[in-house]
Design a protein around this motif. Structure first.
Motif, PDB file in Angstrom:
ATOM      1  N   TYR A 133       4.092  -3.977  -4.002  1.00 27.83           N
ATOM      2  CA  TYR A 133       2.644  -4.160  -4.022  1.00 27.83           C
ATOM      3  C   TYR A 133       2.003  -2.841  -4.410  1.00 27.83           C
ATOM      4  O   TYR A 133       2.394  -1.782  -3.907  1.00 27.83           O
ATOM      5  N   PHE A 134       0.998  -2.892  -5.277  1.00 30.27           N
ATOM      6  CA  PHE A 134       0.131  -1.735  -5.455  1.00 30.27           C
ATOM      7  C   PHE A 134      -0.868  -1.772  -4.322  1.00 30.27           C
ATOM      8  O   PHE A 134      -1.432  -2.813  -4.001  1.00 30.27           O
ATOM      9  N   SER A 135      -1.099  -0.629  -3.682  1.00 30.21           N
ATOM     10  CA  SER A 135      -1.992  -0.612  -2.534  1.00 30.21           C
ATOM     11  C   SER A 135      -2.784   0.686  -2.501  1.00 30.21           C
ATOM     12  O   SER A 135      -2.255   1.757  -2.850  1.00 30.21           O
ATOM     13  N   GLY A 136      -4.044   0.581  -2.093  1.00 34.77           N
ATOM     14  CA  GLY A 136      -4.883   1.765  -1.953  1.00 34.77           C
ATOM     15  C   GLY A 136      -5.003   2.531  -3.257  1.00 34.77           C
ATOM     16  O   GLY A 136      -5.285   1.980  -4.315  1.00 34.77           O
ATOM     17  N   ASP A 137      -4.747   3.841  -3.174  1.00 36.48           N
ATOM     18  CA  ASP A 137      -4.828   4.671  -4.382  1.00 36.48           C
ATOM     19  C   ASP A 137      -3.494   4.734  -5.126  1.00 36.48           C
ATOM     20  O   ASP A 137      -3.382   5.414  -6.149  1.00 36.48           O
ATOM     21  N   GLY A 138      -2.480   4.044  -4.623  1.00 40.38           N
ATOM     22  CA  GLY A 138      -1.198   3.961  -5.327  1.00 40.38           C
ATOM     23  C   GLY A 138      -0.185   5.013  -4.945  1.00 40.38           C
ATOM     24  O   GLY A 138       0.966   4.946  -5.384  1.00 40.38           O
ATOM     25  N   ALA A 139      -0.565   5.987  -4.097  1.00 40.83           N
ATOM     26  CA  ALA A 139       0.364   7.075  -3.776  1.00 40.83           C
ATOM     27  C   ALA A 139       1.633   6.545  -3.108  1.00 40.83           C
ATOM     28  O   ALA A 139       2.754   6.870  -3.520  1.00 40.83           O
ATOM     29  N   THR A 140       1.455   5.725  -2.075  1.00 36.28           N
ATOM     30  CA  THR A 140       2.620   5.168  -1.389  1.00 36.28           C
ATOM     31  C   THR A 140       3.402   4.240  -2.304  1.00 36.28           C
ATOM     32  O   THR A 140       4.636   4.200  -2.272  1.00 36.28           O
ATOM     33  N   THR A 141       2.693   3.518  -3.153  1.00 32.25           N
ATOM     34  CA  THR A 141       3.344   2.596  -4.087  1.00 32.25           C
ATOM     35  C   THR A 141       4.374   3.317  -4.940  1.00 32.25           C
ATOM     36  O   THR A 141       5.530   2.890  -5.042  1.00 32.25           O
ATOM     37  N   PHE A 142       3.973   4.409  -5.542  1.00 32.02           N
ATOM     38  CA  PHE A 142       4.882   5.103  -6.443  1.00 32.02           C
ATOM     39  C   PHE A 142       5.965   5.866  -5.687  1.00 32.02           C
ATOM     40  O   PHE A 142       7.058   6.097  -6.217  1.00 32.02           O
ATOM     41  N   VAL A 157      10.085  -5.825  -8.963  1.00 29.72           N
ATOM     42  CA  VAL A 157       9.213  -6.994  -9.096  1.00 29.72           C
ATOM     43  C   VAL A 157       7.819  -6.598  -8.631  1.00 29.72           C
ATOM     44  O   VAL A 157       7.583  -6.401  -7.437  1.00 29.72           O
ATOM     45  N   LEU A 158       6.898  -6.465  -9.567  1.00 31.28           N
ATOM     46  CA  LEU A 158       5.525  -6.104  -9.234  1.00 31.28           C
ATOM     47  C   LEU A 158       4.727  -7.382  -8.977  1.00 31.28           C
ATOM     48  O   LEU A 158       4.556  -8.209  -9.868  1.00 31.28           O
ATOM     49  N   THR A 159       4.253  -7.545  -7.742  1.00 29.11           N
ATOM     50  CA  THR A 159       3.439  -8.707  -7.398  1.00 29.11           C
ATOM     51  C   THR A 159       1.979  -8.385  -7.674  1.00 29.11           C
ATOM     52  O   THR A 159       1.436  -7.423  -7.135  1.00 29.11           O
ATOM     53  N   VAL A 160       1.336  -9.215  -8.513  1.00 32.11           N
ATOM     54  CA  VAL A 160      -0.005  -8.892  -9.004  1.00 32.11           C
ATOM     55  C   VAL A 160      -1.078  -9.889  -8.559  1.00 32.11           C
ATOM     56  O   VAL A 160      -2.233  -9.765  -8.973  1.00 32.11           O
ATOM     57  N   ASP A 161      -0.707 -10.864  -7.735  1.00 30.52           N
ATOM     58  CA  ASP A 161      -1.682 -11.902  -7.380  1.00 30.52           C
ATOM     59  C   ASP A 161      -2.292 -11.699  -5.997  1.00 30.52           C
ATOM     60  O   ASP A 161      -2.771 -12.644  -5.373  1.00 30.52           O
ATOM     61  N   VAL A 162      -2.289 -10.445  -5.509  1.00 31.27           N
ATOM     62  CA  VAL A 162      -2.886 -10.165  -4.206  1.00 31.27           C
ATOM     63  C   VAL A 162      -3.871  -8.990  -4.320  1.00 31.27           C
ATOM     64  O   VAL A 162      -3.678  -7.940  -3.691  1.00 31.27           O
ATOM     65  N   SER A 223      -7.134  -3.291   0.585  1.00 26.13           N
ATOM     66  CA  SER A 223      -7.403  -3.808  -0.751  1.00 26.13           C
ATOM     67  C   SER A 223      -6.368  -3.306  -1.758  1.00 26.13           C
ATOM     68  O   SER A 223      -5.955  -2.147  -1.728  1.00 26.13           O
ATOM     69  N   ARG A 224      -5.951  -4.221  -2.622  1.00 22.94           N
ATOM     70  CA  ARG A 224      -5.050  -3.876  -3.727  1.00 22.94           C
ATOM     71  C   ARG A 224      -5.759  -4.104  -5.059  1.00 22.94           C
ATOM     72  O   ARG A 224      -5.114  -4.253  -6.099  1.00 22.94           O
ATOM     73  N   ALA A 225      -7.090  -4.153  -4.985  1.00 22.69           N
ATOM     74  CA  ALA A 225      -7.883  -4.525  -6.147  1.00 22.69           C
ATOM     75  C   ALA A 225      -7.957  -3.423  -7.199  1.00 22.69           C
ATOM     76  O   ALA A 225      -8.451  -3.652  -8.307  1.00 22.69           O
ATOM     77  N   GLY A 226      -7.466  -2.224  -6.884  1.00 20.48           N
ATOM     78  CA  GLY A 226      -7.536  -1.128  -7.843  1.00 20.48           C
ATOM     79  C   GLY A 226      -6.497  -1.193  -8.942  1.00 20.48           C
ATOM     80  O   GLY A 226      -6.566  -0.446  -9.922  1.00 20.48           O
ATOM     81  N   ALA A 227      -5.515  -2.058  -8.818  1.00 17.22           N
ATOM     82  CA  ALA A 227      -4.468  -2.160  -9.843  1.00 17.22           C
ATOM     83  C   ALA A 227      -5.036  -2.773 -11.118  1.00 17.22           C
ATOM     84  O   ALA A 227      -5.775  -3.763 -11.074  1.00 17.22           O
TER      85      ALA A 227
END
Length: 374
Positions: A133-142, A157-162, A223-227
């Motif tokens: 999941y991409f989350s927040g500003d993405g720091a933890t994601t990467f 697997v990048l989940t993009v529907d959330v 929110s994951r809306a920043g992706a």
């Protein structure tokens, strides 16, 4: 009678799980967005299609073997990434990992798994894909991407529907949160399900294991809306392995994703957990297959309840299917034996389906030729 001996279908597993699990946990696994119309709609669309059977063909020797990214699998279906699997029973994550290793199928390892990603790829003997999941500003994601690569994952697997977590009234009524917040209502719920509560207490409270380490934080409701497409481009740049994008229901999105260099698309409505009015993934599958062409890998999850459903989605355009909730229901119902029982049930249903179609192996085009849209 052992629970596994009572599982003859996915619905059997669900009913047993409903009796054994606390209401809060069952509704977390079983629930969907809003009035759950999207879940009903996807089932309706799968139920509408049928097969033209074929007789007097020698189908005495059949195989459910398939391939994913050129690697052989023993089944044409794998295991969807699911969060907090250990809520169904202690050790559920590792049960699923052992199943993946036994049948050489992909195990989707969720960002919010109950077991660290490093452990699950080890137990799965390499048959694991990491869901992100991409989350927040993405720091933890990467940071998680780096961890997945270091652990040996070859597929992301990048989940993009959330972009935002869907409103699931059954969860909200129970006050479901991770970690658990125990109030009077939850206390009564757990007390009325002592077997689950005692086993869970003895094994330790399920938690989002990938965020135990310092510097790794995750808020399920964040929110994951920043992706955006730039996020995808950055991910494609830093991830040299295979990249699957999951949660696609639009043919236009599918075409652009292919152009942006992803390696596969997973058609999915997140099990109808995100948007009550979402389009049926099964209906979307046909247009997405047409948009990306016959040779581009397309996977499918959402609403699969049987081996015949697996054949339907393969005939509808998918190269490979993924099972979700029904596996957790079977674990809740009968532990690891229950899991293997539902896996055998789905396998047998698909095998019998092939025989009825007059076919001896998994072939998307051949199955499609006998699929009837009413």
């Amino acid at each position: 009678m052992f629970a596994k001996d009572q599982i003859h279908s996915a619905e059997d597993a669900r009913k047993l799980a409903q009796r054994k699990l606390p209401w809060m946990v069952f509704d977390y696994i079983d629930g969907a967005a809003g009035r759950e119309l999207a879940a009903q709609k996807n089932r309706s669309e799968l139920n509408k299609v049928s097969f033209e059977t074929s007789v007097l063909r020698n189908v005495s020797e059949r195989s459910l073997a398939s391939t994913v990214f050129g690697k052989p699998t023993d089944r044409p279906f794998g295991i969807s990434p699911m969060g907090m699997c250990n809520l169904s029973a202690p050790g559920a994550d590792e049960m699923l990992a052992r199943l993946a290793a036994r049948y050489n199928v992909p195990l989707g390892v969720s960002t919010v798994a109950s077991t660290p990603l490093e452990r699950l790829i080890e137990v799965a003997e390499g048959h694991a894909w990491f869901q992100l999941y991409f989350s927040g500003d993405g720091a933890t994601t990467f940071q998680l991407v780096e961890r997945a690569g270091a652990a040996g994952y070859e597929t992301l697997v990048l989940t993009v529907d959330v972009p935002e977590v869907g409103r699931r009234p059954r969860e909200l009524r129970h006050g479901f949160k991770m970690p658990f917040r125990i109030g009077p209502k939850q206390f009564v719920d757990f007390a009325l399900h002592p077997d689950w509560s005692i086993r869970t207490l003895m094994s330790g409270r399920p938690e989002m294991a990938n965020f135990r380490a310092p510097g790794f934080e995750f808020d399920r409701t964040e929110s994951r809306a920043g992706a955006d497409w730039n996020t995808l481009a950055k991910l494609r740049e830093i991830w040299s392995g295979r990249l699957v994008v999951k949660g696609v229901l639009s043919a236009n999105d599918a075409k652009r994703l292919k152009a942006e260099g992803v390696d596969a698309i997973q058609v999915s409505s997140h099990g109808a957990r995100q948007l009550e009015s979402a389009r049926s993934p099964f209906l979307a599958l046909k247009s997405i297959r047409a948009a990306v062409g016959e040779d581009f890998p397309v996977f499918f999850d959402s609403g699969i309840r049987s081996g015949e459903d697996v054949l339907k989605v393969l005939g509808g355009g998918a190269d490979f299917a993924f099972l979700g909730r029904i596996l957790l229901f079977a674990i809740a119902a009968g532990g690891e034996e229950g899991l293997h029982k539902i896996w055998d049930v789905v396998s047998e249903e698909a095998d019998i389906g092939l025989a009825q179609l007059g076919q001896t192996s998994i072939n998307r085009e051949s199955i499609a030729a006998q699929l009837l849209f009413e």
